[in-house]
Design an enzyme around this catalytic site. Structure first.
Site, short mmCIF file in Angstrom:
data_model
loop_
_atom_site.label_atom_id
_atom_site.label_comp_id
_atom_site.label_asym_id
_atom_site.label_seq_id
_atom_site.Cartn_x
_atom_site.Cartn_y
_atom_site.Cartn_z
N CYS A 109 47.75 96.43 19.55
CA CYS A 109 46.81 97.54 19.80
C CYS A 109 47.35 98.88 19.24
O CYS A 109 47.40 99.05 18.03
CB CYS A 109 46.47 97.61 21.28
SG CYS A 109 44.90 98.44 21.56
N HIS A 211 44.82 92.38 22.94
CA HIS A 211 45.97 92.29 23.85
C HIS A 211 46.27 90.83 24.20
O HIS A 211 45.83 90.35 25.27
CB HIS A 211 45.71 93.10 25.12
CG HIS A 211 45.90 94.57 24.94
ND1 HIS A 211 47.13 95.18 25.08
CD2 HIS A 211 45.04 95.55 24.58
CE1 HIS A 211 47.02 96.49 24.84
NE2 HIS A 211 45.75 96.73 24.53
N GLU A 213 48.89 89.58 25.35
CA GLU A 213 49.71 89.47 26.57
C GLU A 213 48.84 89.38 27.82
O GLU A 213 49.33 89.00 28.88
CB GLU A 213 50.71 90.64 26.65
CG GLU A 213 50.16 91.96 27.20
CD GLU A 213 49.31 92.73 26.19
OE1 GLU A 213 49.10 92.24 25.07
OE2 GLU A 213 48.82 93.83 26.55
#
Ligand code: MN
Length: 234
Positions: A109, A211, A213
């Site tokens: 990002c 994202h 994660e």
């Protein structure tokens, strides 16, 4: 041996004392991929950052606020919320030095936007204001929101996930405009927004606009962290 993956932090201001932080899911994704996370607070001394880089095997660049537009020669758009000036200095030193010694990098990002700007590229400061997209890239009411991303064949990303279409979350209001030197855009949404880049002739540099994660329940997104950890063993 498990490689050590450096993760850059941000300043936090809420609560009684100011703090350094990064969200837990970054380090947990590294641990799950059999790497050892090592957090790097904001440090503005180039020599100190370079010594930190010598201790790590790979680098995970986290999300955050926006790159100050002066970095790519533009005035600040009213929707642009810049990172703290200390973090801006720290991150620019970190990325510049990491690229120089060819550390494996996974940039997420703000991280990919940062890499793009360090390499001389520019950003779209606010996708909705530009009116260039018909897709939602940031839905504040729905954190589970996803959109499909088309992945270029023969790209590093394609090699990692083995598919040409991946569903990703999307919580960005900025995007890559002009590409930085040496970068190739390797994944897009149907409105033409760049969702992933890589750096040719570099051991391992993958930048993604989403994202992963936050999507580690999905093997496609876990694979990005495994790829970083694998590359960091070499
Ligand atoms: Mn998006």
């Amino acid at each position: 041996m498990k490689p050590i993956i450096g993760i850059n932090c941000d300043y936090g201001e809420s609560g009684k004392q100011p703090y350094s932080f990064t969200y837990r899911n970054y380090s947990e994704a590294v641990i799950a991929a059999c790497g050892i996370p090592l957090l790097l607070p904001v440090i503005k001394d180039k020599n100190d950052v370079e010594r930190f880089l010598k201790r790590i095997d790979g680098l995970l660049l986290t999300g955050g606020n926006d790159v100050p537009p002066q970095r790519y020669g533009e005035e600040r758009h009213q929707k642009t919320v810049c990172v703290h000036p200390d973090k801006d200095i720290s991150d620019n030193i970190l990325v510049g030095a990491a690229l120089q010694i060819k550390k494996p990098i996974l940039a997420i990002c703000y991280g990919v936007q940062l890499v793009n700007v360090v390499l001389g590229g520019s950003l779209i400061q606010d996708i909705p204001s530009e009116g260039i997209s018909f897709l939602v890239h940031k839905d504040l009411r729905n954190e589970q929101y996803t959109h499909p991303v088309t992945v270029g064949k023969n790209s590093l990303l394609h090699k990692i996930i083995g598919t040409e279409c991946i569903e990703t979350n999307s919580v960005h209001h900025q995007a890559i405009h002009e590409l930085g030197k040496g970068l190739t855009a390797t994944a897009h949404t149907s409105d033409g927004i760049t969702e992933a880049v890589e750096l040719g002739e570099y051991p391992f540099l993958l930048g993604v606009q989403w994202h992963p994660e936050r999507m580690t329940h999905d093997p496609y997104h876990r694979a990005l962290f495994s790829a970083l950890v694998e590359a960091s063993k070499q």
